[in-house]
Write an enzyme that holds these catalytic residues in place. Structure first.
Site, PDB file in Angstrom:
ATOM      1  N   ARG A   1     -10.589  -0.859  -2.771  1.00 40.77           N
ATOM      2  CA  ARG A   1     -10.566  -1.323  -1.378  1.00 40.77           C
ATOM      3  C   ARG A   1      -9.933  -2.714  -1.296  1.00 40.77           C
ATOM      4  NH1 ARG A   1     -16.809  -3.443  -0.356  1.00 40.77           N
ATOM      5  NH2 ARG A   1     -16.363  -5.505  -1.178  1.00 40.77           N
TER       6      ARG A   1
ATOM      7  N   ILE B   1      -7.882  -6.079  -0.944  1.00 41.24           N
ATOM      8  CA  ILE B   1      -6.566  -6.511  -1.410  1.00 41.24           C
ATOM      9  C   ILE B   1      -6.043  -5.564  -2.495  1.00 41.24           C
ATOM     10  CG2 ILE B   1      -5.359  -8.394  -2.599  1.00 41.24           C
ATOM     11  CD1 ILE B   1      -7.298 -10.373  -1.188  1.00 41.24           C
TER      12      ILE B   1
ATOM     13  N   LYS C   1     -24.203 -19.257  -3.946  1.00 44.20           N
ATOM     14  CA  LYS C   1     -25.433 -20.068  -3.825  1.00 44.20           C
ATOM     15  C   LYS C   1     -25.007 -21.491  -4.151  1.00 44.20           C
ATOM     16  CE  LYS C   1     -29.082 -17.411  -3.118  1.00 44.20           C
ATOM     17  NZ  LYS C   1     -29.794 -17.511  -1.843  1.00 44.20           N
TER      18      LYS C   1
ATOM     19  N   ASN D   1     -15.319 -25.169  -3.252  1.00 42.01           N
ATOM     20  CA  ASN D   1     -15.911 -24.703  -2.003  1.00 42.01           C
ATOM     21  C   ASN D   1     -17.428 -24.787  -2.101  1.00 42.01           C
ATOM     22  OD1 ASN D   1     -15.669 -23.795   0.583  1.00 42.01           O
ATOM     23  ND2 ASN D   1     -15.504 -21.627   0.014  1.00 42.01           N
TER      24      ASN D   1
ATOM     25  N   TYR E   1     -17.787 -19.363  -8.446  1.00 42.55           N
ATOM     26  CA  TYR E   1     -16.503 -18.769  -8.055  1.00 42.55           C
ATOM     27  C   TYR E   1     -15.354 -19.766  -8.262  1.00 42.55           C
ATOM     28  CZ  TYR E   1     -13.272 -16.114  -4.995  1.00 42.55           C
ATOM     29  OH  TYR E   1     -12.212 -15.410  -4.471  1.00 42.55           O
TER      30      TYR E   1
HETATM   31  P1  NAD Z   1     -13.299  -6.805  -2.241  1.00 42.69           P
HETATM   32  O1  NAD Z   1     -14.715  -7.125  -2.525  1.00 42.69           O
HETATM   33  O2  NAD Z   1     -12.946  -6.172  -0.939  1.00 42.69           O
HETATM   34  O3  NAD Z   1     -12.693  -5.883  -3.410  1.00 42.69           O
HETATM   35  C1  NAD Z   1     -12.895  -6.187  -4.772  1.00 42.69           C
HETATM   36  C2  NAD Z   1     -12.833  -4.894  -5.560  1.00 42.69           C
HETATM   37  O4  NAD Z   1     -13.106  -5.239  -6.934  1.00 42.69           O
HETATM   38  C3  NAD Z   1     -13.887  -3.877  -5.122  1.00 42.69           C
HETATM   39  O5  NAD Z   1     -13.315  -2.614  -4.964  1.00 42.69           O
HETATM   40  C4  NAD Z   1     -14.902  -3.916  -6.266  1.00 42.69           C
HETATM   41  O6  NAD Z   1     -15.572  -2.676  -6.468  1.00 42.69           O
HETATM   42  C5  NAD Z   1     -13.999  -4.278  -7.447  1.00 42.69           C
HETATM   43  N1  NAD Z   1     -14.778  -4.807  -8.555  1.00 42.69           N
HETATM   44  C6  NAD Z   1     -15.787  -5.717  -8.499  1.00 42.69           C
HETATM   45  N2  NAD Z   1     -16.331  -5.889  -9.717  1.00 42.69           N
HETATM   46  C7  NAD Z   1     -15.645  -5.080 -10.569  1.00 42.69           C
HETATM   47  C8  NAD Z   1     -15.756  -4.805 -11.950  1.00 42.69           C
HETATM   48  N3  NAD Z   1     -16.690  -5.380 -12.715  1.00 42.69           N
HETATM   49  N4  NAD Z   1     -14.885  -3.915 -12.497  1.00 42.69           N
HETATM   50  C9  NAD Z   1     -13.947  -3.297 -11.735  1.00 42.69           C
HETATM   51  N5  NAD Z   1     -13.815  -3.510 -10.418  1.00 42.69           N
HETATM   52  C10 NAD Z   1     -14.664  -4.399  -9.838  1.00 42.69           C
HETATM   53  O7  NAD Z   1     -12.505  -8.183  -2.428  1.00 42.69           O
HETATM   54  P2  NAD Z   1     -11.055  -8.634  -1.903  1.00 42.69           P
HETATM   55  O8  NAD Z   1     -11.244  -9.530  -0.736  1.00 42.69           O
HETATM   56  O9  NAD Z   1     -10.129  -7.488  -1.800  1.00 42.69           O
HETATM   57  O10 NAD Z   1     -10.618  -9.578  -3.129  1.00 42.69           O
HETATM   58  C11 NAD Z   1      -9.740  -9.168  -4.167  1.00 42.69           C
HETATM   59  C12 NAD Z   1      -9.432 -10.366  -5.038  1.00 42.69           C
HETATM   60  O11 NAD Z   1      -8.864 -11.410  -4.239  1.00 42.69           O
HETATM   61  C13 NAD Z   1     -10.646 -10.971  -5.717  1.00 42.69           C
HETATM   62  O12 NAD Z   1     -10.289 -11.405  -7.009  1.00 42.69           O
HETATM   63  C14 NAD Z   1     -10.992 -12.150  -4.824  1.00 42.69           C
HETATM   64  O13 NAD Z   1     -11.710 -13.126  -5.517  1.00 42.69           O
HETATM   65  C15 NAD Z   1      -9.618 -12.606  -4.432  1.00 42.69           C
HETATM   66  N6  NAD Z   1      -9.571 -13.406  -3.192  1.00 42.69           N
HETATM   67  C16 NAD Z   1      -9.854 -12.864  -1.968  1.00 42.69           C
HETATM   68  C17 NAD Z   1      -9.756 -13.665  -0.835  1.00 42.69           C
HETATM   69  C18 NAD Z   1     -10.010 -13.132   0.554  1.00 42.69           C
HETATM   70  O14 NAD Z   1      -9.830 -13.877   1.522  1.00 42.69           O
HETATM   71  N7  NAD Z   1     -10.402 -11.878   0.731  1.00 42.69           N
HETATM   72  C19 NAD Z   1      -9.420 -15.010  -0.948  1.00 42.69           C
HETATM   73  C20 NAD Z   1      -9.151 -15.527  -2.216  1.00 42.69           C
HETATM   74  C21 NAD Z   1      -9.212 -14.711  -3.325  1.00 42.69           C
END
Ligand code: NAD
Length: 450
Positions: free
Chosen positions: A220, A222, A298, A350, A356
């Site tokens: 799901r 990104i 947290k 943050n 994180y």
């Molecule tokens: P999300 O929570 O929607 O999706 C993350 C996906 O990673 C999920 O499908 C989850 O099941 C999978 N996942 C989690 N733990 C896992 C594991 N141990 N093994 C395999 N898969 C695992 O998050 P997102 O918003 O799509 O974020 C994707 C990436 O972008 C992450 O690394 C996040 O830190 C980074 N990010 C997101 C944002 C944002 O604004 N959404 C900003 C900065 C960075």
């Protein structure tokens, strides 16, 4: 491309009504522009390119981009799709006024979602103190321009190695990415391009034809969009996610005609299982995107072992371990691409995210330290650092904080998952072999950590 599943941006919807736009203008409220994004068959820019400067890059660029429309001069009335300035000829501080002379008369004449690109020589690789100072100064100019231009326009600086061969083939993938709608949410960034020469793909629309890519966390958000964009560009995508994500993961894999692989990246045998999957089915992979990531927020005072360890394990240790094992076992081919996902929280820090922020800053260290080592095998490693992207993760942020996250950037809005995915696809391209060790923020020039 999948619609971004974030919380509705009510302010932008309000502004899209005539009355809303009028009220916002009268009140001096920020007015986000609807950004131009890539659609197959559409021109990369909304107007011609005005190319200036008198350094070593200007003529080769005209040849590299021979399919682009160039404006003969800065005549009044033209709305430029891009202003590109070769500043490599600037050798000392007094020559910096060449920037002012080129840009000042034309900076108002930009088409919507226009691009400003300044090209310089990597300061550390200049041969005199004066040149180093002048080239470093380009960063302040470009980042400031990025904050001034409006209507979805962006500005970037590209530092090119002085050893790059005259044809500048290694620069082409970067220029084509920046001078297109694919870089819609990348703003105020500095990208370093090395000296290696590149071979242009048969089609710039399908640069990953015949390549095998792995995307972790692909069920799901990104990750799902990364899988879609890499597949659009021609790759077979192995979509990996935790076993509990089963159904969503199969949906992504089916949609992109790829393979799904249940894989918890933190499992002790995760790297071996992935290597075995890649080698037995494909003989090797070309691209690995470490997108899987979690937050367990947290404040430090309220932090516990579980939250701390799980975030470090998923976001930092797993990408490092998996890349190492894939390379060791030959499952990531020579000439491969590693793309990590950091975050602006890893740059700015943050509140409530010591775990994180630590993990995502560590990812930047991983990229910096690994780039020269992996270069020996022709493997590149780069990271994206997303800012506020409209996803389930950011929809969960309380309203006021979410609204601040969206608006406190030069583009005055959140990005879409596709913006992160396009930047990853640019790093993943075989033509990006001269691009390594970079961290590119996909954040609309967010004020956080700027
Ligand atoms: P999300 O929570 O929607 O999706 C993350 C996906 O990673 C999920 O499908 C989850 O099941 C999978 N996942 C989690 N733990 C896992 C594991 N141990 N093994 C395999 N898969 C695992 O998050 P997102 O918003 O799509 O974020 C994707 C990436 O972008 C992450 O690394 C996040 O830190 C980074 N990010 C997101 C944002 C944002 O604004 N959404 C900003 C900065 C960075």
């Amino acid at each position: 491309m999948a619609a971004t599943k974030g919380a509705p941006d009510l302010y932008s919807s309000f502004l899209s009504t005539g009355a809303g736009a009028f009220i916002a203008k009268q009140a001096g409220l920020p007015q986000p522009e609807k950004l131009r994004r890539y659609k197959a068959g559409e021109p990369p820019l909304a107007g011609p390119v005005l190319l200036g400067g008198n350094g070593r890059l200007v003529e080769p660029i005209r040849e590299l981009l021979s399919d682009y429309e160039f404006a003969a001069d800065g005549s009044e009335g033209t709305k430029f799709g891009a202003l590109v300035f070769d500043a490599t000829g600037i050798e000392n501080v007094s020559q910096l006024d060449e920037l002012y002379k080129f840009f000042q008369p034309v900076i108002r004449n930009l088409a919507p979602s226009a691009r400003v690109v300044v090209l310089g020589t990597t300061p550390d690789e200049t041969s005199t103190v004066d040149a180093h100072i002048a080239q470093r100064a380009l960063e302040g100019f470009t980042r400031s321009v990025a904050k001034e231009v409006q209507r979805g326009a962006t500005a970037q600086l590209v530092y090119v190695s002085p050893d790059a061969a005259t044809g500048l083939s290694g620069l082409e993938s970067t220029l084509r990415f920046l001078l297109s709608a694919k870089s819609a949410f990348v703003d105020g960034q500095v990208i370093r391009v090395g000296a290696a020469e590149s071979t242009a793909p048969a089609s710039w629309d399908r640069p990953l034809e015949g390549k095998v890519a792995v995307v972790t966390g692909a069920a799901r958000g990104i990750g799902a969009t990364i899988a879609e964009v890499l597949s659009r560009d021609g790759a077979h995508v192995i979509c990996a996610d935790i076993p509990q994500a089963g159904e969503a993961l199969s949906q992504t894999a089916n949609k992109v005609g790829g393979t799904s692989l249940a894989l918890d990246v933190t499992a002790a045998d995760a790297a071996d299982v992935l290597a075995e999957h890649i080698l037995s089915r494909h003989g090797g992979a070309d691209i690995i995107v470490h997108n899987a990531g979690i937050t367990r927020d947290k404040t430090l005072a309220n932090m516990d072992d579980g939250r701390w360890n799980s975030v470090i394990n998923v976001n930092l240790l797993a990408p490092q371990r998996i890349t190492d094992v894939l390379i060791e076992k030959g499952a990531l081919k020579e000439g491969g691409r590693v793309v990590d996902v950091s975050s602006i929280a890893g740059i700015a820090g943050n509140r409530g995210q010591t775990n994180y922020g630590t993990s995502k800053a560590g990812v930047i260290g991983l990229v910096n330290a690994s780039a020269p080592v992996l270069a020996k095998k022709g493997i590149t490693i780069n990271a994206v650092a997303p800012g506020f992207i409209e996803t389930a993760m950011t929809a969960a942020i309380p309203f006021a904080t979410r609204e601040a996250g969206r608006r406190l950037s030069s583009l005055l809005q959140g990005g879409e998952t596709v913006d992160v995915a396009e930047t990853i696809a640019y790093f993943a391209s075989p033509a990006s072999n001269a691009v390594t060790g970079n961290v590119v923020r996909v954040c609309g020039q967010s004020l956080l950590g700027a």
